[in-house]
Design an enzyme around this catalytic site. Structure first.
Site, short mmCIF file in Angstrom:
data_model
loop_
_atom_site.label_atom_id
_atom_site.label_comp_id
_atom_site.label_asym_id
_atom_site.label_seq_id
_atom_site.Cartn_x
_atom_site.Cartn_y
_atom_site.Cartn_z
N LYS A 1 6.74 0.59 -3.69
CA LYS A 1 5.91 1.54 -4.42
C LYS A 1 6.53 2.91 -4.34
O LYS A 1 7.47 3.08 -3.59
CB LYS A 1 4.47 1.53 -3.88
CG LYS A 1 4.34 1.73 -2.37
CD LYS A 1 2.91 1.95 -1.92
CE LYS A 1 2.15 0.69 -1.59
NZ LYS A 1 0.83 0.87 -1.03
N LYS B 1 7.43 -7.19 -0.97
CA LYS B 1 6.73 -7.59 -2.19
C LYS B 1 6.59 -6.41 -3.14
O LYS B 1 6.62 -5.25 -2.71
CB LYS B 1 5.35 -8.17 -1.85
CG LYS B 1 4.34 -7.14 -1.36
CD LYS B 1 2.95 -7.75 -1.28
CE LYS B 1 1.89 -6.68 -1.03
NZ LYS B 1 1.68 -5.76 -2.17
N ASP C 1 4.46 -3.84 -5.18
CA ASP C 1 3.09 -3.35 -5.09
C ASP C 1 2.29 -4.15 -6.12
O ASP C 1 2.79 -4.43 -7.22
CB ASP C 1 3.07 -1.85 -5.44
CG ASP C 1 1.92 -1.15 -4.73
OD1 ASP C 1 1.39 -1.71 -3.75
OD2 ASP C 1 1.56 -0.05 -5.13
N HIS D 1 -3.42 -11.57 -3.35
CA HIS D 1 -3.94 -10.21 -3.22
C HIS D 1 -5.39 -10.18 -3.71
O HIS D 1 -5.71 -10.80 -4.71
CB HIS D 1 -3.06 -9.26 -4.06
CG HIS D 1 -3.36 -7.81 -3.82
ND1 HIS D 1 -4.49 -7.20 -4.32
CD2 HIS D 1 -2.69 -6.87 -3.13
CE1 HIS D 1 -4.49 -5.93 -3.95
NE2 HIS D 1 -3.42 -5.70 -3.22
#
Lengths: 377, 377
Positions: free
Chosen positions: B141, B166, B168, B257
């Protein structure tokens, strides 16, 4: 150096806070959480801070411990995807109590990515050949019937003059009523009734199911002659509705059911306003009709005003997106039809399940009374 | 005549009610609403009433205006589909305020339809070659970076010793960072770092996206050499996770998520207990790791007990379904790692985003400290 267009998507949030200072901090938190996902005090490049981070357009108190924040986002971070749209509007902040999406204003640059409903109000009326009254819908139930028994009921409903005959949303593909056996039988039953009545009732099977089966079932239903489809986007994901509406090999009217979406709708302090989720978003995603729990019915969650807000959202100007039908439902009784006509007007579908089933011994008469009550608008 | 097997799925509901009489009426309402969708007073065939309608197994008060009802359903009405499972457990009643799913007991006849996570704890540790400590994850990010900038950051994170890198979750396929450009660049960057370190860090791109694109992106990522995938099932539908886990052409570790699921989780009176939704159901659907907002972080919604319930659900016996990793996240700071080790033990993935980014100028040192703190369990 990021150079975005400057076009913005605008979201109205209701924020629970004890003071304007706290409300402002929470609004700023939304701006960061929904975009860069970094705390405000970390260094962020200026072009990103200026263009990617959400922007507070206004903030005002609306009641005790309640504030309204209008926050805008660059259309580019939302893109052309409904999944990412939902994520930017309410993804992470859904996990923060006391935040609710009250309204969304869609810019043209976002709307043009969506085709919306394929039929809409006019298209569905053309399919049915009914122009002068609200439409009448029923659900084939209870779960536990065989395909043959479902088909018999579908025949009786179509014969009596019901326009839209859908599977109960709880009937997907159970071993005692398999989809591939049920659909052709119910299609045949409704077609037989149509030949006898001269009407054009349609059967709408429920295609809600596994991610890798929805389209297979929809295409099967289309080939079998179904006149529309039922889907619960809360179970499949909202974008499955969009993809189904866009699929030319399906090309059938779609009715959306609100199953599993309740927690987003019933809490006054979290979630998304029903007019937005069941009205605007179902419509954007391509539903031709959106079912919601009517006030005063089996579901007590929604007031008359909330239901009117949903109905209003089905017809509000929305770029080139067609208007769709509101479908009040949930324990509707026959004697409430005049009141429903007064509330929703003629541009609505009245979904009456159990109460019609209860009149199965005198269905033709009951439906005739309903048509009369609906015509009295 | 319906003849079901008699095997039952059991759901524990928390019911808001002012008296045992009211609680009992609400529990009976759940039994009918979630199955036959008819009011109890309508005539229902005896075989359907006896086998399809839910059954109250027990009902007891648990606090002021709070009751616990255990209700069972025939496995046949749930079938082998996650969408229908969610529908039977909480579809329509999600729209009735003051009802919450607290626990679910899965019978063998239901679990055997699900393969579950392809890797699980052991499989993911094999991929990474790390056996003796919690795993370390970070997120690339902020949104607004170009693919080249994302790849540089991925390289630095892998070089410093982060195990799982990973996207964002807010970065899907924006015009300034297209998926098909970002993925090969980040894969190459992590592979380059691995050649230098001798470790086996993996890059997990976010494949959350339109219903007709998720699998295309996942297969593209696989071919490009990604080591895992990130998905937000709240945006795509839970069954998309299941289908992704089952897809042999993908066959990569999956991290789930919780975006957009918050309204189901944060209300104490509606929704589904976090241990059930983020623990049991993500695992059943095939996530190898499940992200949730850690207590005391940026998200205030969950207590330490709630987080422990999620972690416990990732490893509880569940037929042949593999154990998976809990991934506490959301504003985790480096100094909290010892406490997190004390809470979660070594069988966890610690997701640290912003705080690591803040240490970018001394990343190797910061990650070395983290490994030391994690090894101190």
């Amino acid at each position: 150096m990021l150079r975005l267009s400057g076009e913005r998507l605008t979201v109205v949030y209701r924020i629970r806070a004890d003071s304007l200072t706290e409300a402002h901090a929470r609004a700023r938190d939304i701006c960061y959480e929904q975009t860069v996902e970094l705390p405000e005090d970390l260094p962020i490049r200026e072009d990103i801070r200026g263009q990617v981070v959400g922007r507070i357009e206004s903030l005002r108190p609306t009641g005790p411990a309640s504030f309204e924040a209008i926050i805008s986002y660059a259309v580019e971070i939302v893109g052309a995807e409904l999944t990412q749209f939902l994520n930017v509007v309410f993804g992470n902040v859904s996990l923060k109590p006391g935040l609710r999406v009250e309204a969304i204003e869609f810019p043209e640059g976002f709307l043009r990515h969506f085709r919306g409903p394929r039929f809409g109000r006019t298209g569905l009326r053309e399919v049915l050949g009914v122009w002068d009254r609200p439409l009448l819908c029923t659900a084939l139930k209870p779960m536990g019937l065989t395909p043959q028994e479902m088909a018999e009921l579908a025949y009786e409903m179509a014969r009596a003059g019901v326009d839209l005959i859908k599977d109960d949303h709880g009937i997907a593909d159970p071993p005692f009523c398999p989809f591939r056996e049920r659909v052709p039988r119910c299609v045949e039953a409704v077609e037989r009734a149509n030949r006898e009545t001269g009407r054009r009732a349609v059967y709408m099977p429920n295609v809600t199911g596994p991610a890798d089966r929805v389209f297979e079932r929809a295409e099967y239903a289309r080939r079998a002659g179904a006149g529309g489809l039922l889907l619960s986007p809360g179970l499949t994901g909202l974008d499955t509705l969009r993809a189904l509406a866009d699929e030319d090999r399906v090309a059938l009217p779609l009715m959306a059911h609100p199953a599993f979406l309740g927690s987003l709708l019933v809490g006054p302090e979290s979630g998304i306003a029903p007019g937005v989720l069941l009205g605007q978003l179902m419509r954007l995603a391509g539903a031709d009709a959106t079912i919601f729990p009517n006030y005063g019915g089996r579901f007590v969650a929604f007031s008359r005003e909330v239901c009117q807000a949903i109905a209003e959202a089905t017809a509000r100007p929305m770029g080139a997106i067609r208007t769709i039908f509101p479908v009040p439902a949930g324990g509707m009784t026959l004697d409430r039809v005049p009141e429903m006509v007064a509330t929703y007007g003629t541009e609505a579908i009245f979904l009456i399940g159990g109460a019609l089933l209860h009149q199965r011994h005198r269905l033709a008469e009951a439906v005739r009374d309903l048509h009369r009550a609906m015509g009295a608008a």
